[in-house]
Design a protein around this motif. Sequence first.
Motif, short mmCIF file in Angstrom:
data_model
loop_
_atom_site.label_atom_id
_atom_site.label_comp_id
_atom_site.label_asym_id
_atom_site.label_seq_id
_atom_site.Cartn_x
_atom_site.Cartn_y
_atom_site.Cartn_z
N HIS A 28 17.21 19.10 1.64
CA HIS A 28 18.41 18.29 1.48
C HIS A 28 19.21 18.73 0.27
O HIS A 28 18.66 19.03 -0.79
N GLY A 67 22.82 17.08 -1.58
CA GLY A 67 23.97 16.18 -1.61
C GLY A 67 25.06 16.81 -2.46
O GLY A 67 24.79 17.33 -3.54
N LEU A 125 19.44 6.89 -8.35
CA LEU A 125 18.51 6.91 -7.22
C LEU A 125 17.06 6.71 -7.66
O LEU A 125 16.13 7.02 -6.91
N ALA A 156 15.63 11.86 -6.62
CA ALA A 156 16.44 13.07 -6.46
C ALA A 156 16.39 13.87 -7.76
O ALA A 156 16.07 13.33 -8.82
N SER A 199 33.88 8.31 0.39
CA SER A 199 32.45 8.03 0.33
C SER A 199 32.09 7.06 1.44
O SER A 199 32.95 6.29 1.90
N GLN A 256 25.83 4.65 -2.20
CA GLN A 256 26.88 5.67 -2.21
C GLN A 256 28.15 5.24 -2.96
O GLN A 256 28.71 6.05 -3.71
N ILE A 268 27.47 5.69 -6.62
CA ILE A 268 27.47 7.10 -7.01
C ILE A 268 28.90 7.62 -7.09
O ILE A 268 29.27 8.36 -8.01
N TRP A 276 32.31 12.71 -1.25
CA TRP A 276 30.92 12.64 -1.72
C TRP A 276 30.07 12.48 -0.47
O TRP A 276 30.21 11.53 0.28
N SER A 277 29.18 13.44 -0.24
CA SER A 277 28.48 13.52 1.04
C SER A 277 27.27 12.60 1.14
O SER A 277 26.60 12.58 2.17
N GLY A 278 26.97 11.84 0.10
CA GLY A 278 25.78 11.00 0.13
C GLY A 278 25.71 10.09 1.34
O GLY A 278 26.71 9.53 1.77
N ALA A 303 24.60 13.65 3.60
CA ALA A 303 24.42 14.96 2.97
C ALA A 303 23.59 15.88 3.84
O ALA A 303 22.84 15.43 4.70
N GLU A 305 17.68 15.34 -2.65
CA GLU A 305 17.09 14.00 -2.52
C GLU A 305 15.87 14.01 -1.60
O GLU A 305 15.78 14.78 -0.65
#
Length: 542
Positions: A292, A294, A327, A331, A378, A384, A387, A426-428, A431, A509
Motif C-alpha cells: 500500500h 497513500g 493513524l 502507517a 478527500s 481522511q 488527514i 488525498w488518496s486515503g 490509496a 499503511e
Amino acid sequence: MFKRWLRNTTVATMVAITPVGTMSAMAQGSPQQGGDIVVTYKDDITTLDPAIGYDWVNWSMIKSLYSRLMDYEPGTPNPVPSLAESFEVAPDGLTYTFKLRKGVKFSNGREVVASDVKYSIERAVDPKTQGPGAGFFGAINGFEDVTGGKSTTLSGIETPDAGTVVFKLSRPDATFLHVLAINFASVVPKEAVEAAGGDFGKSPVGSGTFTLKEWTIGQRLVFEKNPAYYVKNVPHIDKFTVEVGQEPLVALLRLQKGEVDIAGDGIPPAKFLEIKNSPDGAQIIVDGAQLHTGYITLNTKMKPFDNVKVRQALNMAVNKERVARILNGRATPANQPLPPLMPGYDKSFTGYAYDVAKAKALLAEAGFTDGFETVLYSTNTDPQPRIAQAIQQDLAAIGVKAEIRALAQANVIAAGGTEGEAPMIWSGGMAWIADFPDASNFYGPILGCAGAVQGGWNWSWYCNKDLDARAVAADSMSDPAKAAERTAAWGKVFTDIMADAPWVPVINERRVVAKSLRMGGADNIYIDPTRVINYDAIFVKQ
C-alpha cells in the motif's frame, strides 16, 4: 519455467501481506461450512460491473460475483488456473493457450464458452466502456487498434473452439498471468450486458462464488452462495450482507454487540488504542501489512501544478510523520510510489525531506512567492478529513491555501478521472493497494500514460513517454535469468518519477479489519494478495 519464475519473484511478499494464521488455516483445509455474515461500509456501492468497478469496497464483491481464467493459490500470491482447467505458455512468451473447464455456467444458466472470455476482455479495453483497467491488457496484439478506435476486437485473442482461448502478445509480459486474475479479466455474458442497457453494474451476471440476490440502494446488498460454483465446498459461507450508510464508529459499536461481523471501514483511529488494549482486542483486530501507498496527486495538466518546481515544493511541505501519528502508528512515512514490501523498492532512496524553508524557496523560484489557492479532494470517512486538514495546515505554512472538498468515495473517484476537475487529491481510503504483487502494478494504472484517460486512476494526469517505454521494456523481461535485472529496472523507474513529482507519497499503511467475536480467530478472515477481504474463504464459527 515461466510459471516457476512468477512464483519465485513474488514469494518474498507472501508472508508480509497475509494475516498471521491465515496460511495455516488454509492448509488445514477443513473450515466449517455454512452460516452468514454482515459487513458494513459507510459509502454506497456505485457499480458491480467488473470492467468499471475499481475501489477497495466493491473490489471484493466483484471478485465474488465473477470468475476469471486465473486466480490465486489460497494464502499465496501465486497465480493458478481457475475458470481455466490448464494453460500452456510458448517458449518465446508470446502465446498463451488456455483450456476452459467444462460445464461452468453463468447465473443465467448458460454455459461459459471461449467467446465469452474474448468479449469480456475486449469490452474492458474498449474506450466506450470508460473502464480504468484497459491498460492492463496492453501487451495483447491489437490493443492499440481498439484503444485508438480503429477496431472493436482484439486480434490477439483467438477462440479456435468453445473450450479454448489463445492469447497472442506483441511482446513478452512477465505479469500476464496476474493480469488474467484481476477483476478486469472477469468473464461476463454479452447478452446480459446488452439486456441491461448500460446498467450491467446494477444487474450483474457472472459465474463466481456468489450471486447478487438483493440490492436496496443506500441500504444493503445481499449475496448468496452460488450452488453451481465449480469448486467443491467453496464458498464456505452461505450468504453475506453488505450494509451501507454505516458510520464507522456506529459500525464498531454494533460489531461489539454482535450485530455486525466485519466493520469494513476498519477501526476509527480515535478508538483504535482503546480496542487494542481491551480484553477482547486480540480477537477483534485482524492486522496485516499490505502492498500500500497513500499519496497526494498533483494534476500536472492544471496550473500551477504543470510547474515541476511547484510539485517539488509541495513534496517538501507535507509532514508525513504527523499523518502517521494520526493513524496511531498503523502507517509509516513514504518517499516513493513503491511500498517497502514490493520487490524493486529502493531502500537507499531518500526522496524529498520535510523542509518548509526549501519549499518556500522553490515556490518563489516558480513565481509563487505569495503562494496560491487550490482545492484538495478527500473522502469523507474518518480519518481522511482529519488527514486532509493536516495536509491543509502544512500547505498553509508555505502560502498555499487549499480548500478541502470531503466527498463520498465515488464522487472523489469521478473527480479524479475527469480531466481538469481535481487539482489535488488525498488518496486515503482509496490509496493504491496492489492488484497483484508486482512493481508494474504501481505504474500502469496510476502513473502511466494509459491511466491518464477519462475514468482512469492516474489522477495526476501524468504521462512520460520515455518512462512508459522503459516500463514496457521491464515487463518484456520474461526470461527467468533476467528477474533481478527486471526488478532493478522497475525500481529505477519509480525513483526517476520522483524527479517529476506528480505525487506526494505520504504513507505506507497496514490493513486493519475489525471482526466480531463469533468469527473466531484471525484465521477465519482471509485478506488475499489482491487487496480484498476474500468472502469465498471466510467461515463463521458457530
